[in-house]
Write a protein that holds these residues in place. Structure first.
Motif, PDB file in Angstrom:
ATOM      1  N   CYS A 146      -3.897 -14.535 -40.678  1.00  0.00           N
ATOM      2  CA  CYS A 146      -4.489 -13.342 -40.275  1.00  0.00           C
ATOM      3  C   CYS A 146      -4.183 -12.385 -39.098  1.00  0.00           C
ATOM      4  CB  CYS A 146      -6.112 -13.731 -40.305  1.00  0.00           C
ATOM      5  SG  CYS A 146      -6.564 -14.655 -38.802  1.00  0.00           S
ATOM      6  N   GLY A 147      -3.498 -13.332 -38.006  1.00  0.00           N
ATOM      7  CA  GLY A 147      -3.209 -12.572 -36.828  1.00  0.00           C
ATOM      8  C   GLY A 147      -4.370 -12.545 -35.947  1.00  0.00           C
ATOM      9  N   LEU A 148      -5.594 -12.812 -36.211  1.00  0.00           N
ATOM     10  CA  LEU A 148      -6.864 -12.462 -35.379  1.00  0.00           C
ATOM     11  C   LEU A 148      -7.648 -13.354 -35.123  1.00  0.00           C
ATOM     12  CD1 LEU A 148      -7.670  -9.205 -37.514  1.00  0.00           C
ATOM     13  CD2 LEU A 148      -6.680  -9.348 -35.512  1.00  0.00           C
ATOM     14  N   CYS A 149      -7.244 -14.797 -35.497  1.00  0.00           N
ATOM     15  CA  CYS A 149      -8.302 -15.754 -35.365  1.00  0.00           C
ATOM     16  C   CYS A 149      -8.061 -16.800 -34.166  1.00  0.00           C
ATOM     17  CB  CYS A 149      -8.594 -16.551 -36.866  1.00  0.00           C
ATOM     18  SG  CYS A 149      -6.984 -17.708 -36.963  1.00  0.00           S
ATOM     19  N   CYS A 163      -4.744 -17.996 -34.745  1.00  0.00           N
ATOM     20  CA  CYS A 163      -3.533 -16.996 -34.592  1.00  0.00           C
ATOM     21  C   CYS A 163      -3.275 -16.530 -33.445  1.00  0.00           C
ATOM     22  CB  CYS A 163      -3.788 -15.923 -35.712  1.00  0.00           C
ATOM     23  SG  CYS A 163      -3.568 -16.420 -37.367  1.00  0.00           S
ATOM     24  N   CYS A 208      -4.036 -21.490 -39.234  1.00  0.00           N
ATOM     25  CA  CYS A 208      -4.968 -20.078 -39.592  1.00  0.00           C
ATOM     26  C   CYS A 208      -5.268 -20.549 -41.109  1.00  0.00           C
ATOM     27  CB  CYS A 208      -4.293 -18.815 -39.629  1.00  0.00           C
ATOM     28  SG  CYS A 208      -5.242 -17.592 -40.250  1.00  0.00           S
TER      29      CYS A 208
END
Ligand SMILES: [Zn+2]
Length: 381
Positions: free
Chosen positions: A132-135, A138, A146
């Motif tokens: 996701c790149g956002l959690c 990540c 992730c």
């Protein structure tokens, strides 16, 4: 890495959770209700089994979704992961039908206009893992942790097709000095070996590293990365020819594991001290001896178990010698960007055993299963 074994994200895929990508794997049953769908050629695995399950067929073109690009595939590299996806793994469910192929290089076919600097015609390499790149996993660079992480060709459609849809953040510029086949041969094994040695085992200059199967994708990457860090490298190899090539990549010593017990040889080479790090991806056949090859304070880092996943270890050895046993799978997108700087500078390079037309995917699987390759087997469109 992925030298082996499925990843746990398979379960998430089953639940229909695909993170940022948000894409359900297309069900490759022809056009379904959409009579206007444009078709592309693809290899589709509909059920697990032998090489005959690699079904060359036609499926609808991938859709261009927000935040994604459609890439025309020019080359796709094979991994042991492809073998697991094809054969199946007891107790693990892959989202079938699926288009296999985790490592892709190609040309952007469609992208929202100038989306984050990318445009149609750009030559790219696709990062094989997505998340996701956002959690909380990540953001510090633990992408494989992730909950929405996955790998193309394992948890959503991969690159054994004319086109593949990928999140924009998975795009990297193809180094101009590399062919598409060389670029496709890079990301997964380099990333896996980098994460094992640099992030997990915390390799320091001057240390001694034992790399199993120096001729494998992960092995040949690990030798180069350990060399970059100024380590002394011992590599095992299945033949004198592979041993010679492992030395060319930077191994100080090679061990022909079919003729010599690698543990005895490590003891001899190190004056009984042992090595600081073992790069393990063989599994049952070697694990116990790998642990015994370690010096005091040594680290065994493993990313695979191609010969079996069960091993017996001597716990006393672990605590008396202050050993660490570290698991590793894939790596972060940030690490891949770091690796690409070394590739651009010529300090790390892809090792390609052979390039086959994609129609010969069955032959590619055979070569991988026979272990006759030194480096990667790449399929070209
Ligand atoms: Zn995440």
């Amino acid at each position: 890495m992925l030298v082996d074994g499925p990843h746990q994200h398979g379960e998430q895929a089953e639940e229909g959770e695909h993170g940022e990508s948000g894409s359900e794997p297309a069900k490759h049953d022809g056009c379904g209700g959409n009579k206007l769908a444009v078709l592309m050629k693809a290899i589709v695995i509909r059920e697990h089994g032998g090489i005959e399950t690699l079904d060359p067929t036609e499926v609808p073109d991938p859709e261009l979704r927000p935040g994604e690009a459609v890439v025309r595939v020019r080359a796709v590299a094979l991994n042991h992961l492809d073998l697991w996806v094809r054969r199946g793994v007891p107790g693990h469910k892959f989202p079938l039908p699926i288009i296999p192929g985790s490592e892709v290089a190609g040309v952007i076919e469609a992208v929202a206009e100038n989306d984050r600097g990318w445009k149609t015609g750009d030559e790219v390499l696709v990062a094989p893992g997505y998340s996701c790149g956002l959690c909380v996993a990540c953001l510090p660079g633990n992408d494989p942790l992730c909950p929405a992480s996955g790998i193309f060709g394992e948890t959503r459609d991969g690159g054994c097709a004319e086109k593949i849809a990928v999140p924009i953040r998975n795009l990297l510029r193809k180094p101009s000095a590399l062919s598409f086949a060389e670029a496709a041969a890079l990301p997964l094994d380099m990333l896996t070996a980098w994460h094992m040695l640099v992030a997990r085992a915390e390799l320091r200059p001057g240390e001694t590293v034992l790399v199993h199967a120096g001729g494998s994708g992960v092995g040949s990457a690990a030798i180069q990365i350990a060399k970059l860090w100024g380590a002394t490298i011992f590599a095992t190899a299945g033949s004198a020819e592979k041993a010679a090539r492992a030395k060319e990549l930077g191994a100080a010593e090679t061990i022909l594991y079919r003729e010599t017990d690698f543990l005895a040889e490590v003891r001899r080479l190190t004056g009984k001290r042992g090595v600081d790090i073992v790069v393990e991806h063989v599994g049952a056949d070697t694990f116990d001896r790998s642990l015994k090859s370690l010096a005091r304070g040594g680290r065994l880092v493993t990313c695979g178990a191609t010969t079996g996943a069960e091993a017996t270890i001597n716990i006393r050895l672990v605590f008396f010698k202050l050993l660490s046993i570290l698991g590793s799978t894939m790596g972060s997108l940030a690490e891949l960007h770091e690796i690409m700087k070394h590739v651009e500078a010529g300090r790390l390079r892809p090792v390609v055993d052979r390039v086959l037309p994609i129609e010969q995917i069955a032959e590619g699987h055979r070569v991988l299963e026979s272990r006759e390759a030194f480096g990667k087997v790449v399929l070209e469109a």
